[in-house]
Write a protein that holds these residues in place. Structure first.
Motif, mmCIF file in Angstrom:
data_model
loop_
_atom_site.group_PDB
_atom_site.id
_atom_site.type_symbol
_atom_site.label_atom_id
_atom_site.label_comp_id
_atom_site.label_asym_id
_atom_site.label_seq_id
_atom_site.Cartn_x
_atom_site.Cartn_y
_atom_site.Cartn_z
ATOM 1 N N UNK A 107 0.869 -1.184 0.000
ATOM 2 C CA UNK A 107 0.000 0.000 0.000
ATOM 3 C C UNK A 107 0.900 1.227 0.000
ATOM 4 N N UNK A 108 0.859 1.996 -1.084
ATOM 5 C CA UNK A 108 1.657 3.214 -1.192
ATOM 6 C C UNK A 108 0.723 4.417 -1.215
ATOM 7 N N UNK A 109 1.037 5.431 -0.422
ATOM 8 C CA UNK A 109 0.257 6.668 -0.403
ATOM 9 C C UNK A 109 1.113 7.819 -0.928
ATOM 10 N N UNK A 110 0.435 8.916 -1.271
ATOM 11 C CA UNK A 110 1.148 10.081 -1.783
ATOM 12 C C UNK A 110 1.668 9.904 -3.187
ATOM 13 N N UNK A 111 1.068 9.003 -3.947
ATOM 14 C CA UNK A 111 1.498 8.773 -5.325
ATOM 15 C C UNK A 111 0.266 8.613 -6.217
ATOM 16 N N UNK A 112 0.170 9.445 -7.226
ATOM 17 C CA UNK A 112 -0.987 9.403 -8.132
ATOM 18 C C UNK A 112 -0.740 8.438 -9.274
ATOM 19 N N UNK A 113 -1.827 7.907 -9.804
ATOM 20 C CA UNK A 113 -1.770 7.064 -10.993
ATOM 21 C C UNK A 113 -2.028 7.949 -12.208
ATOM 22 N N UNK A 114 -1.110 7.933 -13.157
ATOM 23 C CA UNK A 114 -1.230 8.788 -14.341
ATOM 24 C C UNK A 114 -2.157 8.189 -15.386
ATOM 25 N N UNK A 115 -2.059 6.877 -15.595
ATOM 26 C CA UNK A 115 -2.929 6.246 -16.599
ATOM 27 C C UNK A 115 -2.947 4.746 -16.429
ATOM 28 N N UNK A 116 -3.956 4.150 -17.032
ATOM 29 C CA UNK A 116 -4.099 2.704 -17.043
ATOM 30 C C UNK A 116 -3.500 2.181 -18.353
ATOM 31 N N UNK A 153 -0.606 -0.210 -14.728
ATOM 32 C CA UNK A 153 -0.766 1.236 -14.544
ATOM 33 C C UNK A 153 0.586 1.927 -14.672
ATOM 34 N N UNK A 154 0.517 3.206 -14.975
ATOM 35 C CA UNK A 154 1.703 4.047 -14.942
ATOM 36 C C UNK A 154 1.505 5.091 -13.860
ATOM 37 N N UNK A 155 2.471 5.207 -12.958
ATOM 38 C CA UNK A 155 2.384 6.151 -11.856
ATOM 39 C C UNK A 155 2.905 7.520 -12.272
ATOM 40 N N UNK A 167 5.184 9.188 -11.054
ATOM 41 C CA UNK A 167 6.650 9.273 -11.006
ATOM 42 C C UNK A 167 7.309 8.497 -12.149
ATOM 43 N N UNK A 168 6.483 7.972 -13.081
ATOM 44 C CA UNK A 168 7.022 7.294 -14.251
ATOM 45 C C UNK A 168 7.108 5.785 -14.143
ATOM 46 N N UNK A 169 6.931 5.238 -12.942
ATOM 47 C CA UNK A 169 6.993 3.783 -12.797
ATOM 48 C C UNK A 169 5.831 3.118 -13.515
ATOM 49 N N UNK A 170 6.106 1.986 -14.104
ATOM 50 C CA UNK A 170 5.065 1.187 -14.733
ATOM 51 C C UNK A 170 4.910 -0.107 -13.953
#
Length: 521
Positions: free
Chosen positions: A254-263, A273-275, A277-280
């Motif tokens: 469970x990670x908080x403070x990180x938005x999901x940019x797209x599915x 998903x892509x976060x 911060x650029x992580x996939x």
């Protein structure tokens, strides 16, 4: 891809966490990503005013969670992770002008005495309804707890016909279509008793004259009588902390403070998903705990008809929260008896509720908002320093976008400017029922509709129930026809949260139903 999971979940509201918890318990590798700094969505507890005063951010009543199929299935694990409840034997009351009040307690004799002060006939009616509740409850809870597809709905109808016969089934159908006013005025004669129960409809966007709302005053009244209420020990976040710990204990993240940019998609399937911060993150299933209108932004679009249904999803008017740290409990004009209730509704008549709702729907700050005054420290003193109290004041209704003021007194049309004068209006109203309340205030924190949405984008316009529950957007149509199970046109992409059947409340229904579906129970 930096990681790979069986399921990734967007948002850490209690429904998404329930789905993740259930899947993790079934051996799935899960990860939850939340844009806010804290998990929980509308179910959070924080020291918002002064150190030592713990305030429930939005949701306070955990009765639905404590009685849910999800909690019954996972009670031992959740309890081991710290989930704890405080029973409430006097769940709700309403205060009226002239020092009058009426309330429901788990002691049936006490409740009937309260009602008899207004009407002996209504007290007899209440006793009759309570006596018949055990017979009606399986049908109603069976409907609200079932999967809402055509086969399940057909099974419910068949089961009801067998249990109640044709006439009884038609009576039930008629009841489910009635407005709160229609049901309450034909059932009770005292305006105060009608108002006490009618206030519950406003919790789910059912003003007195909205068809389909009769169920909720009835259920809340009967459930309050039969079971009381449950609040979280130390705060409503007890269930959130327990689910997060449980997910992590079973290998989840469970990670908080990180938005999901797209599915992410692979052809017609969701693949991760892509976060921001650029992580996939790769996943076999993606579960989006978001408001329907947010889905297209994450997917880039699905099918035109589905995307339109998601954009057209209608939200209820907003709410404003006033959190108070108090030197002592309110001195209710109606007497000290009101100090023993978890909720005190300030909603004096069905007509006033209807007017308030219409004003908020028109974009106006209501001239006389409805107040739900929560007194959790009556039952859970651990939420405040010794001898002190917190007051949880929910202001219903409040427009998400302000177009004017029904009273013609507040000129501001943005919440940063309107918050203070509208708060003063609410406190003046509260002072009329609890004189001298301002002198007891040690600290104050106001959460406007825009604050609610900023913290949790699912609460569009401050709508704490994430979507109107009117008939055209409930049952087989929540959030859209053919998608009550959270399915979407993209394979392996699922929607959960209060916008999905069975809707709002803390019962974790949509999350648990989805978790069961994916895990095969």
């Amino acid at each position: 891809m930096s990681d790979s999971f069986d399921a990734v979940l967007i948002g850490a509201g209690h429904n998404a966490l329930a789905a993740a918890f259930h899947l993790a318990r079934r051996g799935w590798k899960v990860a939850v990503y939340e844009q806010a700094k804290m998990a929980g969505g509308a179910v959070k507890t924080q020291e918002l005013t002064l150190p030592g005063f713990r305030h429930d951010w939005a949701a306070m009543n955990l009765s639905l969670f404590a009685g849910s199929a999800f909690f019954k299935t996972h009670a031992s694990d959740l309890t081991a992770q710290g989930a704890a409840f405080v029973p409430v034997n006097r769940p709700f009351a309403s205060a009226f002008s002239g020092g009058k009040w009426c309330g429901v307690a788990t002691d049936i004799a006490e409740t009937t005495r309260n009602i008899a002060r207004f009407s002996a006939r209504d007290a007899e009616t209440w006793q009759r309804l309570v006596n018949g509740f055990a017979k009606e409850a399986p049908h109603l809870f069976g409907l609200l707890g079932s999967r809402m597809n055509l086969s399940a709905f057909a099974y419910f109808i068949l089961k009801t016909l067998r249990g109640k016969g044709v006439a009884g089934s038609l009576d039930l159908a008629q009841f489910l279509l009635k407005s709160p006013r229609a049901y309450l005025t034909e059932t009770f004669e005292a305006p105060e008793v009608r108002a006490m129960l009618g206030a519950w409809g406003m919790h789910l966007d059912f003003a007195p004259d909205v068809a389909g709302g009769a169920l909720f005053p009835y259920l809340e009244g009967m459930a309050g009588q039969a079971f009381g209420m449950a609040i979280g020990q130390g705060g409503a976040d007890t269930i959130i902390r327990a689910m997060v710990k449980g997910i992590e204990a079973h290998g989840g993240r469970v990670e908080t403070g990180i938005a999901v940019a797209r599915i992410l998609k692979d052809g017609d399937k969701a693949s991760g998903i892509e976060l921001a911060d650029g992580r996939r993150i790769a996943a076999r299933h993606v579960i989006a705990g978001v408001a329907p209108s947010a889905l297209a932004r994450l997917t880039g679009g699905t099918e035109p008809a589905f995307d339109k249904a998601m954009q057209d999803f209608r939200h209820a008017p907003g709410t404003m929260m006033i959190h108070l740290a108090l030197d002592s409990l309110p001195d209710w004009a109606a007497g000290d008896a009101l100090k023993s209730y978890a909720y005190v509704h300030l909603a004096p008549s069905l007509d006033q509720m209807a007017r308030t709702y219409q004003e908020a729907e028109a974009g106006l700050l209501p001239s006389e908002p409805i107040l739900v005054v929560g007194q959790p420290t009556v039952f859970d003193p651990s939420r405040a320093p010794a001898g002190k109290h917190v007051l949880w004041v929910q202001v219903r209704m409040a427009p998400g976008t302000i177009l004017g003021d029904a009273a013609g007194e507040i000129t501001a049309t943005s919440w940063p400017e309107a918050a203070d004068p509208f708060t003063e209006r609410a406190l003046t109203l509260l002072d009329g029922y609890a004189p001298g309340i301002r002198s007891k205030i040690l600290g104050r924190h106001v959460v406007t509709p825009t604050d609610l949405e900023k913290d949790n984008p699912n609460l569009v316009g401050g709508d704490q129930v994430c979507g109107s529950h009117h008939i055209a957007q409930n049952f087989l149509f929540r959030p859209a026809r053919g998608h009550t199970d959270g399915s979407t046109p993209i394979k392996n992409l699922h929607l959960t949260g209060a916008a999905v059947w069975p809707g709002a409340g803390t019962g974790a229904g949509s999350g648990f139903l989805l978790g069961q579906k994916l895990a095969g129970k």
